[in-house]
Structure formats: structure tokens, C-alpha cells
Design an enzyme around this catalytic site. Structure first.
Site, PDB file in Angstrom:
ATOM      1  CD  GLU A  31       7.650   1.558  -0.079  1.00 41.76           C
ATOM      2  OE1 GLU A  31       8.375   0.702  -0.652  1.00 41.76           O
ATOM      3  OE2 GLU A  31       8.009   2.743   0.093  1.00 41.76           O
ATOM      4  CD  GLU A  67       0.773   0.318   3.052  1.00 39.00           C
ATOM      5  OE1 GLU A  67       0.750   1.567   2.960  1.00 39.00           O
ATOM      6  OE2 GLU A  67       1.717  -0.297   3.559  1.00 39.00           O
TER       7      GLU A  67
END
Length: 354
Positions: free
Chosen positions: A318, A175
Site C-alpha cells: 500500500e 499499490e
């Protein structure tokens, strides 16, 4: 809930117990004391149950990075400005972020999806599934409507569906969204009743005063919105994020397609808890990766009953922990395929000669 989403949830089946038993039996014939490889053995058995194959081959793998902005950033909850979200999306697309580097090492692809970035992004490598340009400020009202939350979930489902059709068999959640640790802490509090001070972490590296303020913002969001813990979509819409909803869809889509999904850190785990509250049968399809430094992550993992394999003091997000986990998964499956049995190696087993 939309009929389309309900049909997807209905597709999620229990894991294959016969395949798990076959994997366990094979492990017990390998040249080692039973259980001596610990979580690597548990992983192999779980992957057999998920896929229905005693020795699955999961060569094509991807981390799906969902990106979205958060209106709550206007409350000053992050050390970085909201403009960093689209800037980091470009970094992902150029291959320059930490998750790109670690994915290359793991032989995985990075798939970046714009589900709610507050900017106009154009790149041939970007999947554009934008539901809206960032959420509203959850400290003043719902982050999004229920319909928008469901649309963002569907964006994640559709992404996975296309990946499965292209041959991908292993996924990790990733994300990007400045402010998303605030939303994730609110989700954790809403579902579990945990006090904000036990759920809110330092995110991008805020100091003590800003952390106290961030806790107060989470408390205000919960007060203003009164999310219903018995209604996962209500929690997601009121105090969640578009990229978090997208990851809920990634998780549901992976489970519906009998593909394992590795859960990264704090934000990904908030999405996983939401997915499990929507569809409890999702839980056996989840693989924990690492224990984040974010304050509330251990509580989220405990709620999900996930055991993290890695303790690296990471808090980047991430999907970085998830892609590191890919390498342990590869090792676990390689042991199943390549390690000799006692009979093949001519090695005496535990009870031989007794």
C-alpha cells in the site's frame, strides 16, 4: 518505446554533485562526530543531489497508490479474492486503510489511481486512468500488450507531473492489486534468473501447499511467455501488472522532475527494478524504505543497491513502509536546517586545541 516515453527518459539528469558536496560540508560542521548519524546523513546528501539544493524543503509529499487487478488470480494464488481490490480502493478513498493512517501521521497525502481495476469505480477523490479492466492470466499468455504497458507507465508519469505542478516535492510508491506479489516474483525471476522458490513469498498469507502452487504458476508464466530480460517493456508486459507499470511511470516521472521517490516493499521494488532497467539514471533518485517479509524483497533491494532503513517485519504494501520513511526524511532535513554548527554553538571541534 513511444517517443513520449523516450523523451521523458532523456530528461532524467545526473544528480547534482556540487549540492551534495555542499550538504556534506555543512554536515561536517554540525555539533556531532562526522558520520555519527549514519543513514540520516547519507539521506540528506542524497536529497541535496536529487533536488540541487543543499538544504531542500520537502514539505508537500504524497504516496501514490496505483490500483489494478490481475488475471492470474484465477489460478488460486492468493488467500483473498480479486474482489478485494476495488473494495480496498474504496477504503483508501474513505481514509480507512493503514496507508491513510500512517500518511496522516507523516503529514502526507494519499493519491489513489485506478489504472487497471476490474470494476467500474466512481469517486471524486479517485484519479481514473484505467488502461484496461485487469490484466490477462499471465500463466496462459502475456498479461497485457506492450502498448498497454506503456499506457499504464504514462498514467503514472502524468500523475506525478500533475502533482509536481501542484507543489509536491517528495513521493512514495504505493499499490493495491490482489495477485501482484505473483507478478512481482515473476518480474524478479525474469530479470535476474532467480528460481521461483527464492522469489515467491506468502503474499496475503497463503499456506505451504498454496505457496508451492504459486511457485508453479510463476514458473509456468515464465515458460509460456519467455520474457526477454534485455527488454524491460517485454518483461513488464508479459508478466507484470497494470499498477506495477503505473509505478514505473511514477518513478520515471519523479526522477525527470528531480524529485525523490521512496520505494515501498516488494511490489514497488519490482517496479523500481523495471524502471532502472528502462532508464539506469533513475537509480540515484530512489530511496529505500524497509525490508519486507516477502521472500524475494532482499534480492530485489540488492539488485537495486538500495539500503532499507527500517526492519519492521512488514508485508502489507500500500505504501505503508514508504510513508513511515517520510518521517526519517523529515528528520534528516530538519537536522540540516536546525542543528547548530560548532562555531554557532561555541563548541570545540575535533581538532580544536591540538
Amino acid at each position: 518505446m513511444t517517443e513520449q516515453l523516450q523523451r521523458l527518459i532523456d530528461r532524467i539528469q545526473p544528480v547534482d554533485e556540487q549540492a551534495m558536496q555542499a550538504a556534506l560540508q555543512h554536515q561536517n560542521q554540525l555539533t556531532k562526530p562526522p558520520g555519527s548519524l549514519g543513514l540520516l546523513e547519507h539521506l540528506a546528501v542524497q536529497l541535496a543531489g536529487i533536488t540541487g539544493e543543499a538544504k531542500p524543503l520537502l514539505e508537500k509529499k504524497a504516496v501514490i497508490v496505483m490500483a489494478g487487478d490481475h488475471g492470474v488470480c484465477e489460478e488460486g494464488v492468493s488467500a483473498f479474492p480479486a474482489e478485494v481490490t476495488p473494495q480496498m480502493v474504496h477504503n483508501f478513498l474513505r481514509g480507512g486503510a493503514a496507508v491513510n493512517v500512517l500518511a496522516r501521521e507523516a503529514g502526507a497525502d494519499v493519491i489513489c489511481v485506478d489504472v487497471g481495476v476490474n470494476a467500474d469505480l466512481a469517486d471524486p477523490n479517485l484519479q481514473s486512468r484505467k488502461v484496461r479492466r485487469g490484466t490477462a492470466n499471465m500463466a496462459k499468455g502475456p498479461a497485457m500488450t506492450r502498448a498497454e504497458a506503456e499506457a499504464a507507465i504514462q498514467a503514472g508519469v502524468d500523475t506525478v507531473q500533475e502533482c509536481v505542478q501542484s507543489g509536491y516535492r517528495l513521493f512514495s510508491t504505493g499499490e493495491m492489486g490482489i495477485g501482484n506479489t505473483t507478478a512481482s516474483a515473476a518480474i524478479l525471476c525474469a530479470f535476474t534468473g532467480l528460481p521461483a522458490a527464492d522469489a515467491v513469498g506468502r503474499g496475503t498469507g497463503i499456506g505451504d501447499a498454496q505457496w508451492e502452487h504459486k511457485c508453479s504458476v510463476v514458473r509456468r508464466a515464465l515458460e509460456v511467455n519467455q520474457p526477454n530480460a534485455e527488454d524491460a517493456l517485454d518483461v513488464l508486459a508479459k508478466v507484470g501488472g497494470l499498477e506495477i507499470a503505473g509505478l514505473v511511470g511514477v518513478i520515471l516521472g519523479a526522477a525527470a522532475n528531480r524529485t525523490p521517490v521512496v520505494i515501498d516493499g516488494f511490489i514497488s521494488s519490482a517496479a523500481a527494478l523495471t524502471a532502472v532497467r528502462l532508464a539506469p539514471d533513475v537509480k540515484p533518485y530512489l530511496i529505500g524504505s524497509h525490508l519486507s517479509e516477502e521472500r524475494g524483497h532482499a534480492a530485489l533491494l540488492a539488485e537495486l543497491e538500495l539500503r532499507p532503513c527500517l526492519h519492521l517485519n512488514m508485508r502489507l504494501g500500500e505504501g505503508t513502509g514508504g510513508v513511515l520513511m517520510f518521517q526519517l526524511i523529515d528528520a534528516s532535513l530538519r537536522i540540516m536546517r536546525e542543528m547548530a554548527t560548532f562555531a554557532e554553538a561555541g563548541v570545540s571541534g575535533k581538532d580544536d586545541g591540538q
